[in-house]
Design a protein around this motif. Structure first.
Motif, PDB file in Angstrom:
ATOM      1  N   TYR A 143      31.898  29.564  36.465  1.00 29.58           N
ATOM      2  CA  TYR A 143      32.070  30.196  37.764  1.00 29.58           C
ATOM      3  C   TYR A 143      33.104  29.478  38.620  1.00 29.58           C
ATOM      4  CZ  TYR A 143      28.655  33.892  37.503  1.00 29.58           C
ATOM      5  OH  TYR A 143      28.008  35.037  37.168  1.00 29.58           O
ATOM      6  N   LEU A 144      33.187  28.155  38.501  1.00 29.34           N
ATOM      7  CA  LEU A 144      34.225  27.428  39.235  1.00 29.34           C
ATOM      8  C   LEU A 144      35.616  27.798  38.731  1.00 29.34           C
ATOM      9  CD1 LEU A 144      32.718  23.856  39.660  1.00 29.34           C
ATOM     10  CD2 LEU A 144      33.368  25.447  41.475  1.00 29.34           C
ATOM     11  N   SER A 145      35.791  27.831  37.424  1.00 30.73           N
ATOM     12  CA  SER A 145      37.106  28.198  36.898  1.00 30.73           C
ATOM     13  C   SER A 145      37.428  29.655  37.199  1.00 30.73           C
ATOM     14  CB  SER A 145      37.201  27.914  35.408  1.00 30.73           C
ATOM     15  OG  SER A 145      36.335  28.752  34.696  1.00 30.73           O
ATOM     16  N   TYR A 146      36.421  30.510  37.226  1.00 31.65           N
ATOM     17  CA  TYR A 146      36.623  31.910  37.610  1.00 31.65           C
ATOM     18  C   TYR A 146      37.077  31.992  39.064  1.00 31.65           C
ATOM     19  CZ  TYR A 146      35.535  36.808  38.578  1.00 31.65           C
ATOM     20  OH  TYR A 146      35.606  38.121  38.938  1.00 31.65           O
ATOM     21  N   GLY A 147      36.439  31.240  39.913  1.00 33.63           N
ATOM     22  CA  GLY A 147      36.776  31.276  41.335  1.00 33.63           C
ATOM     23  C   GLY A 147      38.118  30.658  41.674  1.00 33.63           C
ATOM     24  N   PHE A 148      38.508  29.623  40.951  1.00 31.35           N
ATOM     25  CA  PHE A 148      39.760  28.948  41.242  1.00 31.35           C
ATOM     26  C   PHE A 148      40.968  29.593  40.543  1.00 31.35           C
ATOM     27  CE2 PHE A 148      37.176  24.978  42.179  1.00 31.35           C
ATOM     28  CZ  PHE A 148      37.329  25.140  43.540  1.00 31.35           C
ATOM     29  N   SER A 149      40.731  30.483  39.610  1.00 26.65           N
ATOM     30  CA  SER A 149      41.835  31.117  38.901  1.00 26.65           C
ATOM     31  C   SER A 149      42.478  32.185  39.767  1.00 26.65           C
ATOM     32  CB  SER A 149      41.350  31.777  37.598  1.00 26.65           C
ATOM     33  OG  SER A 149      40.857  30.799  36.730  1.00 26.65           O
ATOM     34  N   ARG A 150      43.771  32.356  39.563  1.00 25.62           N
ATOM     35  CA  ARG A 150      44.495  33.393  40.274  1.00 25.62           C
ATOM     36  C   ARG A 150      44.907  34.472  39.273  1.00 25.62           C
ATOM     37  NH1 ARG A 150      48.135  30.916  44.947  1.00 25.62           N
ATOM     38  NH2 ARG A 150      46.689  29.304  45.574  1.00 25.62           N
ATOM     39  N   VAL A 151      44.886  35.681  39.735  1.00 25.99           N
ATOM     40  CA  VAL A 151      45.310  36.805  38.908  1.00 25.99           C
ATOM     41  C   VAL A 151      46.771  37.058  39.181  1.00 25.99           C
ATOM     42  CG1 VAL A 151      44.949  39.241  38.391  1.00 25.99           C
ATOM     43  CG2 VAL A 151      43.000  37.800  38.983  1.00 25.99           C
ATOM     44  N   ALA A 152      47.561  37.168  38.120  1.00 32.73           N
ATOM     45  CA  ALA A 152      48.986  37.454  38.278  1.00 32.73           C
ATOM     46  C   ALA A 152      49.167  38.839  38.848  1.00 32.73           C
ATOM     47  CB  ALA A 152      49.697  37.319  36.941  1.00 32.73           C
ATOM     48  N   ILE A 203      36.689  30.299  29.359  1.00 30.90           N
ATOM     49  CA  ILE A 203      36.038  31.604  29.474  1.00 30.90           C
ATOM     50  C   ILE A 203      36.116  32.105  30.909  1.00 30.90           C
ATOM     51  CG2 ILE A 203      33.791  32.773  29.408  1.00 30.90           C
ATOM     52  CD1 ILE A 203      33.185  31.193  26.877  1.00 30.90           C
ATOM     53  N   GLY A 204      35.859  31.231  31.875  1.00 33.13           N
ATOM     54  CA  GLY A 204      35.955  31.638  33.280  1.00 33.13           C
ATOM     55  C   GLY A 204      37.346  32.092  33.653  1.00 33.13           C
ATOM     56  N   THR A 205      38.356  31.364  33.197  1.00 36.16           N
ATOM     57  CA  THR A 205      39.733  31.734  33.480  1.00 36.16           C
ATOM     58  C   THR A 205      40.107  33.046  32.791  1.00 36.16           C
ATOM     59  OG1 THR A 205      40.287  29.396  33.646  1.00 36.16           O
ATOM     60  CG2 THR A 205      42.117  30.920  33.373  1.00 36.16           C
ATOM     61  N   LEU A 206      39.687  33.216  31.547  1.00 35.50           N
ATOM     62  CA  LEU A 206      39.987  34.432  30.797  1.00 35.50           C
ATOM     63  C   LEU A 206      39.335  35.656  31.432  1.00 35.50           C
ATOM     64  CD1 LEU A 206      41.333  35.562  28.217  1.00 35.50           C
ATOM     65  CD2 LEU A 206      39.153  35.210  27.071  1.00 35.50           C
ATOM     66  N   VAL A 207      38.108  35.508  31.873  1.00 41.95           N
ATOM     67  CA  VAL A 207      37.418  36.630  32.517  1.00 41.95           C
ATOM     68  C   VAL A 207      38.141  37.029  33.798  1.00 41.95           C
ATOM     69  CG1 VAL A 207      35.275  37.282  33.691  1.00 41.95           C
ATOM     70  CG2 VAL A 207      35.179  36.166  31.479  1.00 41.95           C
TER      71      VAL A 207
END
Length: 108
Positions: free
Chosen positions: A98-107, A53-57
């Motif tokens: 929130y960790l996965s949201y913060g560590f994810s990169r947007v293409a 969910i964090g990555t998808l958001v």
């Protein structure tokens, strides 16, 4: 109507209500060993869901406030139907999201 549904982020709400609200109720009804319930389902499966969910958001460039939906609905579901021990998982899922949201990169 479509604009209102989009602004409410309805897919997150539907998913959270189905899995987070009814998940603890279903787990309470099943005669599973407590180690399987806490170790496999709450710790592994739901943590992976929180990370996804964090990555998808992040990839959809949604507001980070959407990340509160899954843990909040899970907390309500756990308070209503599950053992009180499972309520701490809502905080864990919030942190993982929130960790996965913060560590994810947007293409780009």
């Amino acid at each position: 109507m479509a604009i209102i549904m989009k602004r409410l982020r309805w897919p997150y709400w539907v998913f959270s209500i189905v899995v987070g609200g009814f998940g603890p109720a279903l787990l309470a009804q099943l005669n599973l060993d407590q180690m399987i319930r806490f170790g496999l389902i709450n710790t592994l499966l739901f943590s992976v869901i929180a990370g996804l969910i964090g990555t998808l958001v992040k990839h959809r460039q949604e507001s980070p406030w959407v990340l509160l939906v899954w843990p909040a609905v899970f907390l309500v579901g756990a308070l209503i139907s599950g053992p009180i021990d499972t309520t701490v998982f809502a905080l864990i899922y919030l942190c993982i999201s929130y960790l996965s949201y913060g560590f994810s990169r947007v293409a780009q």
